[in-house]
Motif scaffolding. Structure first.
Motif, mmCIF file in Angstrom:
data_model
loop_
_atom_site.group_PDB
_atom_site.id
_atom_site.type_symbol
_atom_site.label_atom_id
_atom_site.label_comp_id
_atom_site.label_asym_id
_atom_site.label_seq_id
_atom_site.Cartn_x
_atom_site.Cartn_y
_atom_site.Cartn_z
ATOM 1 N N ASN A 1 6.171 5.138 -10.087
ATOM 2 C CA ASN A 1 5.864 5.283 -8.654
ATOM 3 C C ASN A 1 6.823 4.463 -7.784
ATOM 4 O OD1 ASN A 1 3.648 6.920 -9.314
ATOM 5 N ND2 ASN A 1 2.335 5.137 -9.535
ATOM 6 N N ASP A 2 8.106 4.581 -8.055
ATOM 7 C CA ASP A 2 9.166 3.880 -7.313
ATOM 8 C C ASP A 2 9.123 2.359 -7.455
ATOM 9 O OD1 ASP A 2 10.260 6.278 -6.408
ATOM 10 O OD2 ASP A 2 8.974 6.306 -4.631
ATOM 11 N N SER A 3 8.349 1.850 -8.386
ATOM 12 C CA SER A 3 8.318 0.409 -8.656
ATOM 13 C C SER A 3 9.029 0.135 -9.976
ATOM 14 C CB SER A 3 6.885 -0.111 -8.753
ATOM 15 O OG SER A 3 6.231 -0.004 -7.516
ATOM 16 N N ALA A 4 9.905 -0.868 -9.969
ATOM 17 C CA ALA A 4 10.616 -1.248 -11.192
ATOM 18 C C ALA A 4 9.674 -2.032 -12.102
ATOM 19 C CB ALA A 4 11.842 -2.074 -10.855
ATOM 20 N N LEU A 5 9.543 -1.563 -13.340
ATOM 21 C CA LEU A 5 8.722 -2.254 -14.328
ATOM 22 C C LEU A 5 9.562 -3.134 -15.236
ATOM 23 C CD1 LEU A 5 6.369 0.660 -15.422
ATOM 24 C CD2 LEU A 5 5.956 -1.088 -13.675
ATOM 25 N N GLY A 6 10.835 -2.760 -15.398
ATOM 26 C CA GLY A 6 11.709 -3.527 -16.265
ATOM 27 C C GLY A 6 13.079 -2.893 -16.352
ATOM 28 N N PHE A 7 13.974 -3.595 -17.034
ATOM 29 C CA PHE A 7 15.325 -3.067 -17.233
ATOM 30 C C PHE A 7 15.944 -3.694 -18.475
ATOM 31 C CE2 PHE A 7 16.193 -7.031 -15.088
ATOM 32 C CZ PHE A 7 17.392 -7.465 -15.648
ATOM 33 N N THR A 8 16.973 -3.049 -18.958
ATOM 34 C CA THR A 8 17.826 -3.603 -19.993
ATOM 35 C C THR A 8 19.243 -3.134 -19.718
ATOM 36 O OG1 THR A 8 18.082 -4.000 -22.367
ATOM 37 C CG2 THR A 8 17.580 -1.742 -21.709
ATOM 38 N N GLN A 9 20.207 -3.879 -20.212
ATOM 39 C CA GLN A 9 21.591 -3.455 -20.033
ATOM 40 C C GLN A 9 22.395 -3.672 -21.293
ATOM 41 O OE1 GLN A 9 23.921 -5.600 -17.090
ATOM 42 N NE2 GLN A 9 22.507 -7.301 -17.174
ATOM 43 N N LEU A 10 23.346 -2.773 -21.483
ATOM 44 C CA LEU A 10 24.231 -2.780 -22.643
ATOM 45 C C LEU A 10 25.668 -2.938 -22.194
ATOM 46 C CD1 LEU A 10 22.964 0.303 -24.688
ATOM 47 C CD2 LEU A 10 22.679 -2.089 -25.279
ATOM 48 N N TYR A 11 26.433 -3.649 -22.993
ATOM 49 C CA TYR A 11 27.870 -3.766 -22.793
ATOM 50 C C TYR A 11 28.568 -3.262 -24.040
ATOM 51 C CZ TYR A 11 26.822 -6.854 -18.891
ATOM 52 O OH TYR A 11 26.353 -7.374 -17.714
ATOM 53 N N PRO A 12 29.582 -2.402 -23.878
ATOM 54 C CA PRO A 12 30.331 -1.970 -25.061
ATOM 55 C C PRO A 12 31.244 -3.082 -25.546
ATOM 56 C CG PRO A 12 31.293 -1.034 -23.084
ATOM 57 C CD PRO A 12 30.051 -1.785 -22.654
ATOM 58 N N SER A 13 31.449 -3.123 -26.848
ATOM 59 C CA SER A 13 32.349 -4.101 -27.439
ATOM 60 C C SER A 13 32.922 -3.499 -28.719
ATOM 61 C CB SER A 13 31.610 -5.407 -27.729
ATOM 62 O OG SER A 13 32.522 -6.426 -28.091
ATOM 63 N N PHE A 14 33.687 -4.300 -29.431
ATOM 64 C CA PHE A 14 34.310 -3.835 -30.670
ATOM 65 C C PHE A 14 34.265 -4.968 -31.680
ATOM 66 C CE2 PHE A 14 37.824 -2.955 -33.551
ATOM 67 C CZ PHE A 14 37.612 -1.615 -33.829
ATOM 68 N N CYS A 15 33.876 -4.648 -32.898
ATOM 69 C CA CYS A 15 33.860 -5.631 -33.981
ATOM 70 C C CYS A 15 35.112 -5.432 -34.814
ATOM 71 C CB CYS A 15 32.612 -5.463 -34.842
ATOM 72 S SG CYS A 15 32.587 -6.572 -36.263
ATOM 73 N N SER A 16 36.036 -6.373 -34.733
ATOM 74 C CA SER A 16 37.286 -6.232 -35.481
ATOM 75 C C SER A 16 37.083 -6.437 -36.981
ATOM 76 C CB SER A 16 38.333 -7.214 -34.952
ATOM 77 O OG SER A 16 37.871 -8.545 -35.084
ATOM 78 N N VAL A 17 36.064 -7.192 -37.367
ATOM 79 C CA VAL A 17 35.792 -7.406 -38.791
ATOM 80 C C VAL A 17 35.341 -6.104 -39.453
ATOM 81 C CG1 VAL A 17 34.330 -8.641 -40.441
ATOM 82 C CG2 VAL A 17 35.253 -9.843 -38.452
ATOM 83 N N GLU A 18 34.440 -5.383 -38.783
ATOM 84 C CA GLU A 18 33.933 -4.118 -39.321
ATOM 85 C C GLU A 18 34.718 -2.913 -38.809
ATOM 86 O OE1 GLU A 18 29.707 -3.800 -38.723
ATOM 87 O OE2 GLU A 18 29.367 -5.857 -39.385
#
Length: 100
Positions: free
Chosen positions: A8-25
């Protein structure tokens, strides 16, 4: 990428992702940096929904792993992450920050 849980137009929560790279794998990974759910919406499935949306996005983006960090006192968060299949690797690594 930011995921927002709304009702109902109210924010209940959020999450955020950042792309990255694993050079080991030699693979693309995603860093889940924030997960926040309003106190009034906790224990209602909002956090699980946000985590699932982040996972689906990461898989679709070709990531092979998602990483996150949490405070050692955040027992509810740890329970959620382990329930989602995350494995604690604290025994193998220390986390450091350089504040600029």
């Amino acid at each position: 990428m930011i995921f927002l849980a709304l009702e109902n137009d109210s924010a209940l929560g959020f999450t955020q992702l950042y792309p990255s790279f694993c050079s080991v794998e030699a693979c693309k990974i995603m860093i889940l940096y924030d997960l926040y759910v309003a106190e009034s919406a906790r224990k209602s499935g909002v956090a699980t929904g946000l985590m699932n949306a982040a996972r689906v996005y990461a898989e679709g983006a070709g990531a092979r792993r998602m990483d996150l960090s949490t405070q050692n006192t955040n027992l509810p968060g740890q329970h959620l992450y382990e329930k989602q299949g995350y494995k604690r690797v604290l025994e193998d690594f220390y986390t450091y920050s350089l504040y600029l």
